[in-house]
Design an enzyme around this catalytic site. Structure first.
Site, PDB file in Angstrom:
ATOM      1  N   SER A  75       0.862  -1.172   0.000  1.00  0.00           N
ATOM      2  CA  SER A  75       0.000   0.000   0.000  1.00  0.00           C
ATOM      3  C   SER A  75       0.902   1.226   0.000  1.00  0.00           C
ATOM      4  CB  SER A  75      -0.895  -0.038   1.247  1.00  0.00           C
ATOM      5  OG  SER A  75      -1.645   1.151   1.358  1.00  0.00           O
ATOM      6  N   LYS A 103      -1.132  -0.986  -4.406  1.00  0.00           N
ATOM      7  CA  LYS A 103      -2.294  -0.171  -4.047  1.00  0.00           C
ATOM      8  C   LYS A 103      -1.836   1.266  -3.904  1.00  0.00           C
ATOM      9  CE  LYS A 103      -4.727   0.072   0.349  1.00  0.00           C
ATOM     10  NZ  LYS A 103      -5.483  -0.706   1.344  1.00  0.00           N
ATOM     11  N   LYS A 125      -2.747   5.057  -2.811  1.00  0.00           N
ATOM     12  CA  LYS A 125      -3.669   5.910  -2.061  1.00  0.00           C
ATOM     13  C   LYS A 125      -3.971   7.140  -2.901  1.00  0.00           C
ATOM     14  CE  LYS A 125      -3.910   3.784   2.011  1.00  0.00           C
ATOM     15  NZ  LYS A 125      -5.167   3.401   2.670  1.00  0.00           N
ATOM     16  N   ASP A 145      -6.968   3.249  -3.361  1.00  0.00           N
ATOM     17  CA  ASP A 145      -7.710   3.324  -2.094  1.00  0.00           C
ATOM     18  C   ASP A 145      -7.909   4.787  -1.741  1.00  0.00           C
ATOM     19  OD1 ASP A 145      -8.819   3.069   0.407  1.00  0.00           O
ATOM     20  OD2 ASP A 145      -7.143   1.974   1.309  1.00  0.00           O
ATOM     21  N   GLU A 176     -10.982   1.043  -3.651  1.00  0.00           N
ATOM     22  CA  GLU A 176     -11.338   0.778  -2.255  1.00  0.00           C
ATOM     23  C   GLU A 176     -11.936   2.021  -1.593  1.00  0.00           C
ATOM     24  OE1 GLU A 176      -8.033  -1.147  -0.289  1.00  0.00           O
ATOM     25  OE2 GLU A 176      -8.774  -0.680   1.712  1.00  0.00           O
ATOM     26  N   ASP A 190     -13.910  -1.283   2.647  1.00  0.00           N
ATOM     27  CA  ASP A 190     -13.007  -1.469   3.783  1.00  0.00           C
ATOM     28  C   ASP A 190     -13.745  -0.949   5.021  1.00  0.00           C
ATOM     29  OD1 ASP A 190     -11.040  -1.076   5.755  1.00  0.00           O
ATOM     30  OD2 ASP A 190      -9.587  -0.109   4.473  1.00  0.00           O
ATOM     31  N   LYS A 238     -10.228  -6.728   7.656  1.00  0.00           N
ATOM     32  CA  LYS A 238      -9.210  -6.468   8.673  1.00  0.00           C
ATOM     33  C   LYS A 238      -9.809  -6.982   9.982  1.00  0.00           C
ATOM     34  CE  LYS A 238      -7.665  -2.182   6.470  1.00  0.00           C
ATOM     35  NZ  LYS A 238      -7.651  -0.701   6.537  1.00  0.00           N
ATOM     36  N   GLY A 254      -4.511  -4.155   6.028  1.00  0.00           N
ATOM     37  CA  GLY A 254      -3.553  -3.895   7.098  1.00  0.00           C
ATOM     38  C   GLY A 254      -3.803  -2.547   7.723  1.00  0.00           C
TER      39      GLY A 254
HETATM   40  O1  OSB Z   1      -7.237   1.994   4.314  1.00  0.00           O
HETATM   41  O2  OSB Z   1      -6.239   0.164   4.137  1.00  0.00           O
HETATM   42  C1  OSB Z   1      -6.308   1.282   4.637  1.00  0.00           C
HETATM   43  C2  OSB Z   1      -3.238   1.982   6.818  1.00  0.00           C
HETATM   44  C3  OSB Z   1      -3.837   2.623   7.879  1.00  0.00           C
HETATM   45  C4  OSB Z   1      -5.186   2.818   7.865  1.00  0.00           C
HETATM   46  C5  OSB Z   1      -5.955   2.408   6.784  1.00  0.00           C
HETATM   47  C6  OSB Z   1      -5.367   1.752   5.714  1.00  0.00           C
HETATM   48  C7  OSB Z   1      -3.984   1.567   5.721  1.00  0.00           C
HETATM   49  C8  OSB Z   1      -3.243   0.958   4.626  1.00  0.00           C
HETATM   50  C9  OSB Z   1      -1.901   0.344   4.951  1.00  0.00           C
HETATM   51  O3  OSB Z   1      -3.610   0.977   3.478  1.00  0.00           O
HETATM   52  C10 OSB Z   1      -1.898  -1.123   4.807  1.00  0.00           C
HETATM   53  C11 OSB Z   1      -0.698  -1.742   5.472  1.00  0.00           C
HETATM   54  O4  OSB Z   1      -0.757  -2.010   6.697  1.00  0.00           O
HETATM   55  O5  OSB Z   1       0.290  -1.975   4.791  1.00  0.00           O
HETATM   56 MG    MG Z   2      -8.438   0.950   2.964  1.00  0.00          MG
END
Ligand code: OSB
Ligand code: MG
Length: 373
Positions: free
Chosen positions: A138, A164, A166, A192, A217, A242, A266, A294
């Site tokens: 991510s 992924k 952001k 995401d 996402e 999510d 999660k 995660g």
């Molecule tokens: O939206 O998936 C998410 C990290 C913190 C809070 C929300 C998200 C995330 C990540 C990181 O996308 C995923 C990771 O732990 O590598």
């Molecule tokens: Mg997410």
């Protein structure tokens, strides 16, 4: 039979190797709640809460989860007899709304404890069938498309099986297009948005349809299902929920309304493993793919995620990067590693979490601690 005698709850602060930026803010140091559970036979198990510093991902935050754990969750579990960890969640759901992250931290610890008591890996207790799990990365929001492309190239070179990206308004289509052009038409990419858009942004989001994403996402509000259904009608790209999925009932709502076609599970977000298993089972029956998300977990939470991701319905790469992606030094040994083809091994040769917590290091990181009995 499990009976909990004591929970040691602590807060550690673990600096990330580089700040992680999402549409809701930037994290440079992870404040993490760690729990050490001890049963009346003296067997112990570690678990991790996933709440962030502020209520900007969901309504929970580390301090509210801390309060919920000490005031409500722990008192319901301590001293009570459970024949199986699956019986814990119904007790936590009884007239006690929300607070899924607080519930999950203790509920997941009970599963780790039971696996440890039985001398079997956590993955086996959960019903895992895979000995390794596919991993994606991510990537946080970068200041320029060029900087993002560089990170995405490096990730593919390391072996990650999914990238992924952001996104947020203003840092979306151009950024994703740059990565698509750099990595080629077959690279497994997704975006995401972490709630950064409104339904009125549907035209903008539809521009992503030409970029061949695996999914997008959580584009809309953190607790929304209905507007996502309207948006899904206007997108070819599958929506993955999510934040909105906090229970198997929400998964059912998503499927009923066609508000999304993939779920990011999660365990920390949905109240723990029993709820994760229920969502997984439902999605398997509905042929809805799931993958393990995660929350920038330490090696303890990662062990829980890797174990869950070994179940058969987890058919897409999870956000399960190795320790070195996040931390200069993780709090477990061995640290989590990834093979050059993007796989993380499920530690099926060791009971419980499958990793050892470096308690001396955890002590040096601890900023507060409370013992609940
Ligand atoms: O939206 O998936 C998410 C990290 C913190 C809070 C929300 C998200 C995330 C990540 C990181 O996308 C995923 C990771 O732990 O590598
Ligand atoms: Mg997410």
């Amino acid at each position: 039979m499990i009976r909990l005698e004591q929970i040691t709850l602590r807060e550690i602060r673990l600096p990330l190797r580089e700040p992680f930026r999402t549409s809701f803010g930037s994290v440079s140091e992870r404040r993490i709640a760690l729990l050490e559970l001890r049963d009346t036979d003296g067997v112990t198990a570690w678990s991790e809460g996933v709440a962030l510093d502020a209520p900007n991902y969901s309504a929970e935050a580390l301090d509210t989860a801390w309060f919920a754990m000490t005031e409500w969750v722990a008192p319901r579990v301590l001293g009570r007899e459970f024949t199986h960890p699956r019986d814990v969640y119904p007790v936590l759901e009884q007239d006690f709304r929300g607070n899924w992250m607080a519930k999950a931290a203790i509920e997941m610890g009970m599963w780790v404890l039971e696996a440890t008591r039985q001398g079997i890996p956590l993955a086996t207790l959960l019903g895992g069938t895979r000995s390794e799990v596919a991993t994606g990365i991510s990537l946080g929001i970068q200041l320029t498309p060029e900087a993002l492309v560089e990170k995405a190239r490096a990730a593919v070179a390391q072996g990650y099986r999914k990238v992924k990206i952001k996104i947020e308004p203003g840092r979306d289509v151009a950024y994703v297009r740059a990565v698509r052009e750099a990595l080629g038409p077959d690279a497994p990419l997704m975006a995401d948005a972490n709630n950064a858009y409104l339904l009125s942004d549907a035209d903008r989001l539809a521009e992503l349809d030409d970029l061949g994403l695996l999914m997008i996402e959580q584009p809309l509000a953190w607790d929304d299902i209905v507007q996502h259904a309207s948006l899904q009608k206007r997108l070819r790209t599958p929506i993955c929920l999510d934040e909105s999925i906090t229970s198997v009932d929400k998964a059912r709502d998503m499927v009923t309304l066609d508000a999304g076609r993939i779920i990011n599970i999660k365990p920390g977000r949905v109240g723990g493993f029993a709820s994760s298993l229920a969502i997984h089972e439902y999605c398997l029956a509905q042929q809805v793919p799931v993958w393990c998300g995660g929350m920038l977990e330490s090696g303890i939470g990662r062990a829980c995620n890797v174990a869950l991701a070994s179940l058969p319905g987890f058919t897409k790469p999870g956000d399960l990067s190795p320790s070195a992606r996040y931390w200069a030094r993780d709090i477990v040994t061995p640290e989590w590693t990834m093979s050059s083809d993007g796989m993380v091994r499920v530690p099926l040769d060791r009971p419980g979490l499958g990793v050892t917590v470096d308690t001396d290091f955890v002590d040096t990181l601890t900023v507060r601690q409370v013992v609940l009995r």
